[in-house]
Write an enzyme that holds these catalytic residues in place. Structure first.
Site, PDB file in Angstrom:
ATOM      1  N   CYS A 125      50.193 -12.357  13.644  1.00 36.44           N
ATOM      2  CA  CYS A 125      51.656 -12.839  13.057  1.00 36.44           C
ATOM      3  C   CYS A 125      52.662 -12.202  12.673  1.00 36.44           C
ATOM      4  O   CYS A 125      53.588 -12.427  12.261  1.00 36.44           O
ATOM      5  CB  CYS A 125      51.128 -14.146  12.506  1.00 36.44           C
ATOM      6  N   HIS A 265      57.021 -16.924   8.533  1.00 40.77           N
ATOM      7  CA  HIS A 265      55.884 -17.474   9.531  1.00 40.77           C
ATOM      8  C   HIS A 265      55.914 -18.669   9.573  1.00 40.77           C
ATOM      9  O   HIS A 265      55.595 -19.466   8.576  1.00 40.77           O
ATOM     10  CB  HIS A 265      54.866 -16.695   9.366  1.00 40.77           C
ATOM     11  N   ASN A 295      53.087 -22.892  15.824  1.00 37.41           N
ATOM     12  CA  ASN A 295      52.870 -21.344  15.691  1.00 37.41           C
ATOM     13  C   ASN A 295      52.653 -20.468  16.768  1.00 37.41           C
ATOM     14  O   ASN A 295      51.929 -20.560  17.413  1.00 37.41           O
ATOM     15  CB  ASN A 295      51.540 -21.196  14.711  1.00 37.41           C
TER      16      ASN A 295
HETATM   17  O1  UT7 Z   1      49.253 -17.888  11.887  1.00 34.09           O
HETATM   18  C1  UT7 Z   1      48.163 -17.299  11.203  1.00 34.09           C
HETATM   19  C2  UT7 Z   1      47.902 -17.993  10.085  1.00 34.09           C
HETATM   20  N1  UT7 Z   1      47.573 -19.304  10.116  1.00 34.09           N
HETATM   21  C3  UT7 Z   1      47.816 -20.287   9.368  1.00 34.09           C
HETATM   22  O2  UT7 Z   1      48.250 -19.855   8.126  1.00 34.09           O
HETATM   23  C4  UT7 Z   1      47.009 -21.420   9.359  1.00 34.09           C
HETATM   24  C5  UT7 Z   1      46.707 -21.975   8.061  1.00 34.09           C
HETATM   25  N2  UT7 Z   1      45.626 -23.346   7.801  1.00 34.09           N
HETATM   26  C6  UT7 Z   1      46.543 -24.321   8.001  1.00 34.09           C
HETATM   27  O3  UT7 Z   1      47.662 -24.382   8.495  1.00 34.09           O
HETATM   28  C7  UT7 Z   1      45.660 -25.589   7.649  1.00 34.09           C
HETATM   29  O4  UT7 Z   1      44.433 -25.095   7.077  1.00 34.09           O
HETATM   30  C8  UT7 Z   1      45.070 -26.322   8.928  1.00 34.09           C
HETATM   31  C9  UT7 Z   1      46.436 -27.026   9.485  1.00 34.09           C
HETATM   32  C10 UT7 Z   1      44.360 -25.358  10.109  1.00 34.09           C
HETATM   33  C11 UT7 Z   1      44.190 -27.497   8.740  1.00 34.09           C
HETATM   34  O5  UT7 Z   1      44.869 -28.176   7.646  1.00 34.09           O
HETATM   35  P1  UT7 Z   1      43.610 -28.586   6.344  1.00 34.09           P
HETATM   36  O6  UT7 Z   1      44.525 -29.590   5.578  1.00 34.09           O
HETATM   37  O7  UT7 Z   1      43.175 -27.239   5.791  1.00 34.09           O
HETATM   38  O8  UT7 Z   1      42.358 -29.351   7.176  1.00 34.09           O
HETATM   39  P2  UT7 Z   1      40.973 -28.854   6.742  1.00 34.09           P
HETATM   40  O9  UT7 Z   1      40.719 -27.804   7.765  1.00 34.09           O
HETATM   41  O10 UT7 Z   1      40.689 -28.955   5.496  1.00 34.09           O
HETATM   42  O11 UT7 Z   1      40.298 -30.238   7.703  1.00 34.09           O
HETATM   43  C12 UT7 Z   1      40.640 -31.582   6.949  1.00 34.09           C
HETATM   44  C13 UT7 Z   1      39.944 -32.262   7.867  1.00 34.09           C
HETATM   45  C14 UT7 Z   1      38.574 -32.201   8.413  1.00 34.09           C
HETATM   46  O12 UT7 Z   1      37.546 -33.112   8.648  1.00 34.09           O
HETATM   47  P3  UT7 Z   1      36.707 -33.505   7.236  1.00 34.09           P
HETATM   48  O13 UT7 Z   1      35.730 -32.191   7.340  1.00 34.09           O
HETATM   49  O14 UT7 Z   1      37.426 -33.531   6.053  1.00 34.09           O
HETATM   50  O15 UT7 Z   1      35.973 -34.806   7.834  1.00 34.09           O
HETATM   51  C15 UT7 Z   1      38.494 -31.402   9.874  1.00 34.09           C
HETATM   52  O16 UT7 Z   1      37.587 -31.714  10.586  1.00 34.09           O
HETATM   53  O17 UT7 Z   1      40.690 -32.733   9.345  1.00 34.09           O
HETATM   54  C16 UT7 Z   1      39.657 -32.626  10.219  1.00 34.09           C
HETATM   55  N3  UT7 Z   1      40.718 -31.738  11.267  1.00 34.09           N
HETATM   56  C17 UT7 Z   1      41.387 -32.785  12.324  1.00 34.09           C
HETATM   57  N4  UT7 Z   1      41.434 -34.212  12.040  1.00 34.09           N
HETATM   58  C18 UT7 Z   1      42.133 -34.510  13.167  1.00 34.09           C
HETATM   59  C19 UT7 Z   1      40.764 -30.631  11.770  1.00 34.09           C
HETATM   60  N5  UT7 Z   1      41.616 -30.364  12.681  1.00 34.09           N
HETATM   61  C20 UT7 Z   1      41.999 -31.663  13.077  1.00 34.09           C
HETATM   62  C21 UT7 Z   1      42.589 -32.076  14.020  1.00 34.09           C
HETATM   63  N6  UT7 Z   1      42.898 -33.805  14.108  1.00 34.09           N
HETATM   64  N7  UT7 Z   1      43.377 -31.794  15.097  1.00 34.09           N
END
Ligand code: UT7
Length: 340
Positions: A125, A265, A295
Site C-alpha cells: 500500500c 491510505h 482499499n
Molecule cells: O491496506 C493494508 C493495511 N490494512 C489495514 O490497515 C486493515 C487494518 N484492519 C482493519 O481495517 C480491521 O481490523 C478489519 C476491518 C479488517 C476488521 O475489523 P475489526 O474491527 O478489527 O474486526 P475483527 O477482525 O476484530 O473481527 C470482529 C468480528 C469477528 O467475529 P468474532 O470473532 O468477534 O465473533 C470476525 O469474525 O467480526 C467478524 N468479521 C466479520 N463479520 C461480518 C470479520 N469480517 C467480517 C465480515 N462480516 N466481513
C-alpha cells in the site's frame, strides 16, 4: 515564521513537481449488498467497521497494466506531455500482470513510452509514495527529466472470495503522476519512508513465490490468496502512519496548520479518523473516498489526489500531506506543494 520564510531542509538539488495526474477506476461496481450474497457478512458490519460501501472490480480481461496504462494516458494528457518524453516509469503494485516481466514494461508498451526504462516496486500500500520519492530522486539529481509514477492494482485477483475477513475490504484501481523539475516551486517537499520486515506474516500472500512455488497443495490450501491479521495490522497502521506523517511534516519545515489536505491510505475509516485525531486536524482536511473505492492498496492515495484535483478542490500552493501503510510492513509520508 511564515510558510514562505521556512527553509526546506530535505530537498537537495532540483525541486520536483507533479505536472500531470490521472486515475482509472474499472467500470464494474461491487456493493456491500452484492457481498452479502457471496459471504456471511452484512452491509451494516462493513460500513460500521470499515466505512466502505462499494468498490470497483476490474473485468476478467483487464490486468493491472491495463488499469495503469489508462491512468498513465490520463496523467500524460493532463500534463500535455507525449509518451516519448518519459525517461522512466516506476510502478507500484502487489498484483503484477505476471511474475515477470515487470508490469511497468507492459504499461510502456501499451502507451508507447519507448524512451523510458521501466521497473516495478513492491511496497504494497506504500507503493505510490515509495515511487514518488524514487522519481523525485532521479529528477532532483538531474539524471532524468520526466518520470511517470504509477500505482496499479487488481487486488480482486488475489482475494479469497470465500474469506469475509479480507474480500469485503478491497477494490481495483490505478493512478499516475508525471514528475518534472519546475524551477522555483516547492513541489515534492519532503518524504519519509520506512519498513519493518519482522512483522511480514501479519499481511502477506504466501504462495506462488520461491518460498512456496505453486503446487496443487498450495492451491488447495488457498495460499495464492492474501492473508491478513486485521486487528494487528490496524494497530500498526495507526501508530506508523501517525509517526510517518509527523516526521515528513518536520522534514518539510511546515506545521500541521500549514497543511490544506491530508490524504491517508484508504484502508479503514476508523484508521483515518484515529490518525486525524492524533495529528490534531479537523475532519474537513481529511480526504476520504474509501466508501466508493475500498482499499486499492498502492493506488488509494494517487486516486484520491486525482479526484481532489478534478473536483477543483486544489489551489496552487496548497500543501498536501500524504501518508501510507501496508504489507511488509512498509510505510511512508510525503508533503507536496501543489503547483499545477
Ligand atoms: O491496506 C493494508 C493495511 N490494512 C489495514 O490497515 C486493515 C487494518 N484492519 C482493519 O481495517 C480491521 O481490523 C478489519 C476491518 C479488517 C476488521 O475489523 P475489526 O474491527 O478489527 O474486526 P475483527 O477482525 O476484530 O473481527 C470482529 C468480528 C469477528 O467475529 P468474532 O470473532 O468477534 O465473533 C470476525 O469474525 O467480526 C467478524 N468479521 C466479520 N463479520 C461480518 C470479520 N469480517 C467480517 C465480515 N462480516 N466481513
Amino acid at each position: 515564521m511564515t510558510t514562505k520564510e521556512r527553509v526546506h531542509p530535505a530537498v537537495v538539488g532540483r525541486t520536483v513537481s507533479i505536472v500531470g495526474i490521472g486515475s482509472y477506476l474499472p467500470e464494474r461496481i461491487l456493493t456491500n449488498a452484492d457481498l452479502e450474497k457471496m459471504v456471511n457478512t452484512t452491509d451494516e458490519w462493513i460500513i460500521t467497521r470499515t466505512g466502505i460501501k462499494e468498490r470497483h472490480i476490474a473485468a476478467p480481461d483487464q490486468a493491472s497494466s491495463d488499469l495503469g496504462a489508462e491512468a498513465a494516458r490520463r496523467a500524460l494528457a493532463d500534463a500535455g506531455i507525449s509518451p516519448e518524453a518519459v525517461d522512466m516509469i516506476v510502478l507500484g503494485t502487489i498484483t503484477p500482470d505476471m511474475g515477470f516481466p515487470n508490469t511497468a514494461c507492459f504499461v510502456q508498451a501499451k502507451i508507447g513510452a519507448k524512451n523510458a526504462f521501466c521497473f516495478d516496486i513492491e511496497a504494497a500500500c506504500s507503493g505510490f509514495l515509495y515511487g514518488l520519492e524514487i522519481g523525485r530522486q532521479f529528477i532532483s539529481t538531474g539524471s532524468m527529466e520526466t518520470v511517470l509514477v504509477i500505482a496499479a492494482e487488481k487486488i480482486s485477483s488475489i482475494l479469497d472470495w470465500e474469506d469475509r475477513n479480507t474480500c469485503v475490504l478491497f477494490g481495483d484501481a490505478a493512478g499516475a503522476v508525471v514528475l518534472q523539475a519546475r524551477g522555483a516551486a516547492h513541489g515534492v517537499m519532503a518524504s519519509t519512508l520506512g519498513s519493518d520486515g519482522t512483522l511480514a506474516e501479519l499481511l502477506m500472500l504466501p504462495g506462488g513465490g520461491s518460498r512456496s512455488p505453486t503446487t496443487e497443495e498450495t492451491v488447495r490450501n488457498r495460499l495464492h490468496y492474501m492473508k491478513m491479521a486485521g486487528r494487528e495490522v490496524f494497530k500498526h497502521a495507526v501508530t506508523n502512519m501517525t509517526r510517518a506523517a509527523k516526521d515528513a511534516l518536520q522534514r518539510s519545515g511546515l506545521g500541521i496548520e500549514d497543511i490544506r489536505w491530508i490524504i491517508p491510505h484508504q484502508a479503514n475509516l476508523r484508521i483515518i479518523e484515529a490518525i486525524g485525531e492524533r495529528l490534531g486536524v479537523t475532519k474537513e482536511k481529511l480526504v476520504i473516498n474509501l466508501e466508493r473505492c475500498g482499499n486499492t492498496s498502492a493506488a488509494t492515495i494517487v486516486v484520491a489526489l486525482d479526484e481532489l484535483a478534478r473536483e477543483g478542490k486544489l489551489q496552487k500552493h496548497d500543501k498536501i500531506l500524504m501518508v501510507a501503510f501496508g504489507g511488509g510492513f512498509t510505510w511512508g509520508a510525503s508533503v507536496v506543494e501543489w503547483d499545477k
